[in-house]
Design a protein around this motif. Structure first.
Motif, PDB file in Angstrom:
ATOM      1  N   PRO A  16       0.829  -1.215   0.000  1.00  0.00           N
ATOM      2  CA  PRO A  16       0.000   0.000   0.000  1.00  0.00           C
ATOM      3  C   PRO A  16       0.864   1.267   0.000  1.00  0.00           C
ATOM      4  N   VAL A  17       0.404   2.267  -0.680  1.00  0.00           N
ATOM      5  CA  VAL A  17       1.084   3.559  -0.738  1.00  0.00           C
ATOM      6  C   VAL A  17       1.375   4.078   0.672  1.00  0.00           C
ATOM      7  N   SER A  18       0.465   3.841   1.611  1.00  0.00           N
ATOM      8  CA  SER A  18       0.624   4.356   2.975  1.00  0.00           C
ATOM      9  C   SER A  18       1.901   3.864   3.647  1.00  0.00           C
ATOM     10  N   GLN A  19       2.452   2.732   3.206  1.00  0.00           N
ATOM     11  CA  GLN A  19       3.669   2.203   3.805  1.00  0.00           C
ATOM     12  C   GLN A  19       4.943   2.782   3.191  1.00  0.00           C
ATOM     13  N   VAL A  20       4.808   3.503   2.090  1.00  0.00           N
ATOM     14  CA  VAL A  20       5.970   3.992   1.355  1.00  0.00           C
ATOM     15  C   VAL A  20       6.028   5.526   1.299  1.00  0.00           C
ATOM     16  N   MET A  21       4.883   6.167   1.394  1.00  0.00           N
ATOM     17  CA  MET A  21       4.800   7.618   1.215  1.00  0.00           C
ATOM     18  C   MET A  21       5.502   8.376   2.341  1.00  0.00           C
ATOM     19  N   THR A  22       5.815   9.616   2.051  1.00  0.00           N
ATOM     20  CA  THR A  22       6.278  10.543   3.067  1.00  0.00           C
ATOM     21  C   THR A  22       5.021  11.149   3.676  1.00  0.00           C
ATOM     22  N   ALA A  23       4.844  10.958   4.980  1.00  0.00           N
ATOM     23  CA  ALA A  23       3.613  11.416   5.616  1.00  0.00           C
ATOM     24  C   ALA A  23       3.860  12.520   6.628  1.00  0.00           C
ATOM     25  N   GLN A  24       4.976  12.474   7.304  1.00  0.00           N
ATOM     26  CA  GLN A  24       5.220  13.455   8.351  1.00  0.00           C
ATOM     27  C   GLN A  24       5.857  14.702   7.764  1.00  0.00           C
ATOM     28  N   GLN A  25       5.355  15.809   8.180  1.00  0.00           N
ATOM     29  CA  GLN A  25       5.904  17.107   7.806  1.00  0.00           C
ATOM     30  C   GLN A  25       6.045  17.283   6.293  1.00  0.00           C
ATOM     31  N   VAL A  26       4.981  16.949   5.545  1.00  0.00           N
ATOM     32  CA  VAL A  26       4.996  17.169   4.104  1.00  0.00           C
ATOM     33  C   VAL A  26       4.971  18.676   3.870  1.00  0.00           C
ATOM     34  N   VAL A  27       5.946  19.163   3.140  1.00  0.00           N
ATOM     35  CA  VAL A  27       6.044  20.593   2.853  1.00  0.00           C
ATOM     36  C   VAL A  27       4.946  20.944   1.858  1.00  0.00           C
ATOM     37  N   GLN A  28       4.184  21.985   2.177  1.00  0.00           N
ATOM     38  CA  GLN A  28       3.044  22.400   1.359  1.00  0.00           C
ATOM     39  C   GLN A  28       3.066  23.903   1.157  1.00  0.00           C
ATOM     40  N   GLY A  29       2.407  24.334   0.098  1.00  0.00           N
ATOM     41  CA  GLY A  29       2.189  25.745  -0.146  1.00  0.00           C
ATOM     42  C   GLY A  29       0.703  26.011  -0.233  1.00  0.00           C
ATOM     43  N   THR A  30       0.354  27.274  -0.341  1.00  0.00           N
ATOM     44  CA  THR A  30      -1.039  27.670  -0.534  1.00  0.00           C
ATOM     45  C   THR A  30      -1.137  28.461  -1.834  1.00  0.00           C
ATOM     46  N   PRO A  31      -2.322  28.538  -2.425  1.00  0.00           N
ATOM     47  CA  PRO A  31      -2.457  29.289  -3.679  1.00  0.00           C
ATOM     48  C   PRO A  31      -2.066  30.765  -3.544  1.00  0.00           C
ATOM     49  N   GLU A  32      -2.205  31.321  -2.346  1.00  0.00           N
ATOM     50  CA  GLU A  32      -1.885  32.732  -2.132  1.00  0.00           C
ATOM     51  C   GLU A  32      -0.406  32.971  -1.842  1.00  0.00           C
ATOM     52  N   MET A  33       0.375  31.908  -1.636  1.00  0.00           N
ATOM     53  CA  MET A  33       1.794  32.046  -1.318  1.00  0.00           C
ATOM     54  C   MET A  33       2.517  32.741  -2.468  1.00  0.00           C
ATOM     55  N   ASP A  34       3.446  33.603  -2.123  1.00  0.00           N
ATOM     56  CA  ASP A  34       4.255  34.308  -3.111  1.00  0.00           C
ATOM     57  C   ASP A  34       5.227  33.323  -3.769  1.00  0.00           C
ATOM     58  N   ALA A  35       5.416  33.456  -5.066  1.00  0.00           N
ATOM     59  CA  ALA A  35       6.291  32.550  -5.813  1.00  0.00           C
ATOM     60  C   ALA A  35       7.732  32.621  -5.324  1.00  0.00           C
ATOM     61  N   HIS A  36       8.194  33.802  -4.933  1.00  0.00           N
ATOM     62  CA  HIS A  36       9.559  33.943  -4.408  1.00  0.00           C
ATOM     63  C   HIS A  36       9.700  33.156  -3.100  1.00  0.00           C
ATOM     64  N   GLU A  37       8.697  33.265  -2.258  1.00  0.00           N
ATOM     65  CA  GLU A  37       8.690  32.528  -0.990  1.00  0.00           C
ATOM     66  C   GLU A  37       8.700  31.021  -1.253  1.00  0.00           C
ATOM     67  N   ALA A  38       7.935  30.584  -2.253  1.00  0.00           N
ATOM     68  CA  ALA A  38       7.893  29.164  -2.596  1.00  0.00           C
ATOM     69  C   ALA A  38       9.254  28.676  -3.074  1.00  0.00           C
ATOM     70  N   ALA A  39       9.922  29.465  -3.911  1.00  0.00           N
ATOM     71  CA  ALA A  39      11.249  29.085  -4.406  1.00  0.00           C
ATOM     72  C   ALA A  39      12.231  28.949  -3.244  1.00  0.00           C
ATOM     73  N   GLN A  40      12.166  29.862  -2.291  1.00  0.00           N
ATOM     74  CA  GLN A  40      13.042  29.783  -1.122  1.00  0.00           C
ATOM     75  C   GLN A  40      12.726  28.544  -0.287  1.00  0.00           C
ATOM     76  N   LEU A  41      11.445  28.261  -0.097  1.00  0.00           N
ATOM     77  CA  LEU A  41      11.024  27.092   0.672  1.00  0.00           C
ATOM     78  C   LEU A  41      11.512  25.805   0.003  1.00  0.00           C
ATOM     79  N   MET A  42      11.367  25.736  -1.309  1.00  0.00           N
ATOM     80  CA  MET A  42      11.803  24.554  -2.048  1.00  0.00           C
ATOM     81  C   MET A  42      13.320  24.374  -1.926  1.00  0.00           C
ATOM     82  N   ALA A  43      14.055  25.469  -1.959  1.00  0.00           N
ATOM     83  CA  ALA A  43      15.510  25.392  -1.804  1.00  0.00           C
ATOM     84  C   ALA A  43      15.880  24.926  -0.405  1.00  0.00           C
ATOM     85  N   GLN A  44      15.260  25.504   0.612  1.00  0.00           N
ATOM     86  CA  GLN A  44      15.563  25.136   2.000  1.00  0.00           C
ATOM     87  C   GLN A  44      15.235  23.678   2.280  1.00  0.00           C
TER      88      GLN A  44
END
Length: 145
Positions: free
Chosen positions: A69-97
């Motif tokens: 099952p996917v549940s045994q393989v997926m990353t579940a804890q602390q999945v990094v997420q964004g919101t539609p209103e998030m600034d693209a620059h902020e998202a790029a920084q988050l993805m880098a970090q």
């Protein structure tokens, strides 16, 4: 000028449930030429993410069956997420970090889009930040199991 992720995200997101098999997830990735899928529960709430790398390292390399099952393989804890209103620059920084190439976009617990590093790179104003993010992502890190 602030650019919201809703202007960059892919809104037609393929996803799997946590009870589907790894084989089903891999087939969907292959069919649509994508490297990750958000994982949702029966209510459609995002509960994790599964990547082609998760499948390779946590299933295939371990000799696990494709019916896992996917549940045994997926990353579940602390999945990094964004919101539609998030600034693209902020998202790029988050993805880098966080050293991630794809950012699930979630609103009210529901997956509404995905932003890939390439989505940000095609914008002239964000090209440099996307390049810097890729540089940071490409730095070796400790693999998480």
């Amino acid at each position: 000028m602030q650019q919201q992720l809703r202007n960059f995200m892919t809104s037609n997101v393929y996803k799997v449930t946590d009870m589907q098999s790894v084989q089903e997830a891999a087939a969907l990735m292959s069919e649509h030429n994508i490297g990750s899928l958000p994982v949702v529960d029966q209510n459609g709430t995002m509960v994790g993410i599964i990547t082609d790398r998760d499948i390779t390292l946590r299933t295939t390399a371990q000799g696990e069956a494709a019916q896992t099952p996917v549940s045994q393989v997926m990353t579940a804890q602390q999945v990094v997420q964004g919101t539609p209103e998030m600034d693209a620059h902020e998202a790029a920084q988050l993805m880098a970090q966080q050293q991630i190439r794809r950012l699930p976009i979630v609103e009210n617990g529901q997956i509404v889009g995905m932003v890939a590093l390439g989505d940000l790179a095609v914008d002239n104003q964000l090209g440099n930040e996307a390049g810097q993010a890729l540089s940071n992502i490409s730095n070796p890190s400790d693999p998480q199991k």
